[in-house]
Design a protein around this motif. Structure first.
Motif, PDB file in Angstrom:
ATOM      1  N   GLU A 259      25.439  34.482  32.888  1.00  0.00           N
ATOM      2  CA  GLU A 259      26.197  35.081  32.085  1.00  0.00           C
ATOM      3  C   GLU A 259      26.164  34.586  30.622  1.00  0.00           C
ATOM      4  OE1 GLU A 259      31.140  35.239  31.620  1.00  0.00           O
ATOM      5  OE2 GLU A 259      30.201  33.933  33.345  1.00  0.00           O
TER       6      GLU A 259
ATOM      7  N   SER B  25      30.135  32.451  27.386  1.00  0.00           N
ATOM      8  CA  SER B  25      30.849  31.770  28.249  1.00  0.00           C
ATOM      9  C   SER B  25      31.400  30.388  27.342  1.00  0.00           C
ATOM     10  CB  SER B  25      30.464  31.139  29.477  1.00  0.00           C
ATOM     11  OG  SER B  25      29.362  30.323  29.320  1.00  0.00           O
TER      12      SER B  25
ATOM     13  N   TYR C 172      39.260  36.857  26.890  1.00  0.00           N
ATOM     14  CA  TYR C 172      38.543  37.607  28.003  1.00  0.00           C
ATOM     15  C   TYR C 172      38.571  37.228  29.214  1.00  0.00           C
ATOM     16  CZ  TYR C 172      37.400  41.030  24.016  1.00  0.00           C
ATOM     17  OH  TYR C 172      37.654  41.986  23.128  1.00  0.00           O
ATOM     18  N   GLU C 173      38.454  35.858  29.601  1.00  0.00           N
ATOM     19  CA  GLU C 173      38.453  35.191  30.777  1.00  0.00           C
ATOM     20  C   GLU C 173      39.867  35.240  31.308  1.00  0.00           C
ATOM     21  OE1 GLU C 173      36.582  31.643  30.515  1.00  0.00           O
ATOM     22  OE2 GLU C 173      34.526  32.163  30.435  1.00  0.00           O
ATOM     23  N   TYR C 174      40.831  35.569  30.445  1.00  0.00           N
ATOM     24  CA  TYR C 174      42.116  35.267  31.141  1.00  0.00           C
ATOM     25  C   TYR C 174      42.568  36.683  31.920  1.00  0.00           C
ATOM     26  CZ  TYR C 174      47.289  34.930  31.340  1.00  0.00           C
ATOM     27  OH  TYR C 174      48.423  35.003  31.630  1.00  0.00           O
TER      28      TYR C 174
ATOM     29  N   ARG D  32      41.392  40.447  30.799  1.00  0.00           N
ATOM     30  CA  ARG D  32      40.404  40.862  31.430  1.00  0.00           C
ATOM     31  C   ARG D  32      40.548  42.488  31.944  1.00  0.00           C
ATOM     32  NH1 ARG D  32      35.080  38.564  33.836  1.00  0.00           N
ATOM     33  NH2 ARG D  32      35.822  36.866  32.755  1.00  0.00           N
TER      34      ARG D  32
ATOM     35  N   HIS E 138      41.941  26.548  33.271  1.00  0.00           N
ATOM     36  CA  HIS E 138      41.885  27.936  33.943  1.00  0.00           C
ATOM     37  C   HIS E 138      43.354  28.080  34.483  1.00  0.00           C
ATOM     38  CE1 HIS E 138      37.665  29.706  33.901  1.00  0.00           C
ATOM     39  NE2 HIS E 138      38.303  30.143  32.768  1.00  0.00           N
TER      40      HIS E 138
END
Length: 701
Positions: free
Chosen positions: A342, A345, A383-385, A389, A520
């Motif tokens: 990826e 990140s 963007y990872e939430y 997303r 997270h």
């Protein structure tokens, strides 16, 4: 005993829940490595003396050792032990760099005649000066590197790096912060290797020419200057070479107030745009060949070409720390693509931050490092939430809906970045933009997809003399960019200013934001109250009634009827701006001698300052460098509650509350004074023994 058993059971249950949480968040734990190391670095700057640095290191190493001896395993013990070691290592890391590469400042101001090798010549268009970066020759009594400002007419035409000159100059130690929360040039100069700065006294004489011409950056800047004019010329030169010295003060202020100043610093946006453009172009060109497309890894070849372009651009623009940091991050992204990982990140960002800390630990306390990494961390975390997303992911939809969704994405991203960067801007500059998200929705795409590609194409086409159309595009786009900046900056609520506050609110706010960005699970929301409390403390910081610079020469005070007055009405723009910034004041300063309640002679001012709900404060402040009769000075001090002077006051001067003379103010780095609470806030600990500080002597009465 039952109570003890119940307490032990609760503790074991709490530890079990923490272990479960850490196990669920184990993938996020490495992200805290640069945070802990950075906290140790910040501790070295915050703690005042070598004894306190040693105590910090020994305390955390002792905690790590105790955990290793007492703990019975588990992830919590590992995390605490590792964090303790990193907190100690950060302090040792920046301390070691300060000892190995720092430049001790000049001991005192001096007028010197010196012969020096020119390191660089930088025109300062906004100040009508030329800055010379010099290495003195055969002068062991001077620092190895000094900076001297000279008028353009005093500098020989065509002076370039490598030439040898002779000049008479007044050199001074690099200036420390003048007010609490102000910019500390002495600290930055120490790590940059600059031991003195000053001004040329008379003409600069060329002793020996190096025989070389202008460097690539200078030639490129000169070429761009022949293709464009006005403000767009200066910004085009900045984007190509990283040299911001040609930008007018009006344009620079508009960019700052509109939240677009980051476009002037060669960083992630510019490096990414260049690398992405090169990768796209090379990939498309290679794909035109069927043989290459089928038998060669053209995406990897294009990525290598982009990496080479990024490294070259970094070197061309001076290899400043923000640019190097951005180049490293881009190279990590390219490496991730090559390995099939990826590309972007939070781990990639943590790796880049850790790399910068290892080589430039002093950058951690600067706004450039904090803002760039906070911004990119906020974007990736957003963007990872999962809900975000879901909004950002591509889907089958009409063009109108796609355009609206992309606009919403830009707006949400911009607002997120503005919120995260606001406390950093307020801590360092005491001002933050409120309309930057809207301005960036236009400026970032314009810069990334129009200005930079068109400028690169124009320079390429100039090789064969066909760059005029591309330069027209560049000029038009930059005029639009400046128009947006000036339009937004002119709005009454373009920026928000707050007076200088304590570091505690800033630390609390950023701790809350980091907690929310790096975890997270639902535990991330435990950081929200910290961030809210920190922001509330920042926005409600009380205004100081008096502000006094570290040299004691400049005093600004809030007047009872509103507005502010300045002791020396002939103070320069730099002093006025620094005082206005620290006080979050945007008006004009009045002359103290002309205000009600002030009784001023050419040498002294006595002012009666009304204070709500308490007795008025009698202020005594000096305003000239003349020697005063001892008896008169002592009598004036006896009438005063507060005495302020730009010199050493006599021992017999005993005001009723406090005496702030030049030695005291110099040790404190200037002060903010709250009269109602009788509170004095200094810019630094008077015990401070960091290596860039110089203890200056003061004249007596």
């Amino acid at each position: 005993m039952p109570l003890l058993r119940r307490s032990k059971g609760r503790a074991e249950g709490w530890l079990a829940r923490v272990e479960t949480l850490l196990e669920a968040e184990r993938a996020q734990l490495p992200l805290w490595v640069p945070v802990a190391l950075g906290a140790g670095i910040c501790a070295w700057f915050a703690l005042p003396t070598p004894q306190s640095w040693i105590a910090w290191v020994m305390a955390w190493l002792g905690i790590a050792l105790a955990i290793g001896v007492i703990a019975r395993g588990g992830r919590l013990a590992q995390v605490l032990a590792a964090a303790s070691v990193l907190l100690a290592a950060g302090c040792l890391l920046v301390w070691a760099k300060a000892m190995l590469v720092g430049a001790p400042p000049l001991a005192h101001a001096a007028v010197v005649d010196l012969t020096a090798q020119v390191r660089s010549v930088d025109p300062l268009a906004a100040r009508s000066l030329i800055r010379l970066d010099l290495s003195p020759v055969d002068r062991p009594d001077l620092p190895e590197r000094v900076r001297v400002n000279a008028k353009p007419e005093e500098v020989p035409t065509g002076l370039v790096a490598g030439d040898r000159i002779a000049v008479r100059a007044r050199l001074m130690p690099p200036a420390p912060q003048a007010l609490p929360g102000g910019y500390d040039y002495a600290e930055r100069a120490y790590f940059d290797g600059i031991g003195a700065s000053g001004r040329a006294l008379g003409s600069v004489q060329l002793v020996a020419a190096s025989g070389g011409g202008p460097g690539l950056r200078e030639r490129l800047a000169a070429h761009i200057a022949t293709r464009l004019s006005g403000g767009e010329k200066a910004i085009a030169i900045t984007l190509a070479t990283g040299d911001q010295n040609g930008i007018s003060e009006a344009d620079a202020e508009a960019m700052r107030r509109s939240g677009l100043a980051h476009l002037l610093s060669i960083s992630g946006l510019h490096v990414s745009a260049l690398i992405s453009g090169v990768i796209f172009l090379v990939y498309r060109l290679l794909a035109l060949s069927q043989r290459l497309a089928l038998h060669w890894p053209i995406i990897l070849i294009a990525a290598c070409a982009g990496a080479a372009a990024g490294i070259g651009y970094t070197l061309l623009t001076g290899a400043q720390v923000p640019t190097v940091r951005s180049c490293i991050a881009a190279l990590l992204v390219i490496g991730g693509l090559a390995l099939g990982r990826e590309a972007i990140s939070l781990r990639l960002i943590a790796t880049g931050a850790l790399f910068v800390m290892l080589f430039w630990p002093d950058a951690v306390v600067g706004p450039s490092f904090q803002m760039s990494f906070a911004a990119v961390t906020a974007i990736v975390a957003l963007y990872e939430y999962p809900p975000a997303r879901a909004l950002f992911e591509p889907r089958e939809e009409s063009r109108l809906r796609r355009f609206a969704r992309h606009g919403a994405v830009l707006l949400v991203t911009g607002l997120t970045v503005e919120i995260v960067l606001a406390p950093i801007a307020l801590a360092h500059f005491h001002r933050a933009g409120l309309l930057g998200a809207g301005a960036n929705m236009i400026a970032i795409p314009l810069t990334s997809f129009v200005v930079m590609p068109a400028e690169a194409l124009a320079l390429l086409l100039d090789v064969v003399g066909l760059g005029a159309p591309a330069w027209w595009v560049v000029g038009s786009a930059l005029r639009l960019l400046l128009g947006v900046a000036h339009l937004v900056a002119a709005q009454p609520y373009a920026t928000m200013a707050v007076p200088v506050g304590g570091d505690g609110a800033f630390v609390l706010t950023m701790a809350g934001f980091l907690w929310m960005m790096l975890w997270h699970g639902r535990v991330r929301w435990l950081g929200a109250p910290l961030a809210v409390i920190g922001l509330a403390l920042t926005l409600t910081a009380p205004e100081a009634d008096l502000l006094v610079t570290a040299d004691g020469r400049h005093v600004a005070l809030h007047m009872p009827g509103g507005g502010m007055a300045l002791l020396r009405d002939r103070a320069g723009d730099y002093v006025r701006d620094a005082l206005a910034e620290a006080a979050a004041y945007e008006g004009e300063f009045a002359a103290l001698a002309e205000t009600d309640g002030a009784d001023c002679s050419p040498d002294l001012c006595e002012v009666i300052l009304p204070v709500p709900a308490t007795e008025p404060v009698h202020l005594l402040v000096t305003r000239s460098s003349l020697r005063l009769p001892w008896e008169d000075m002592v009598a004036a001090c006896a009438r005063a509650d507060l005495a302020i002077a730009d010199r050493l006051l006599p021992r017999g001067c005993t005001p009723r509350w406090i005496k702030l003379d030049r030695p005291v103010l110099s040790r404190m780095g200037g002060v903010l004074i709250m009269l109602k609470d009788r509170r004095v806030i200094g810019g630094r600990d008077p015990r401070d023994r960091h290596p860039w500080l110089v203890r200056a002597s003061s004249p007596r009465f």
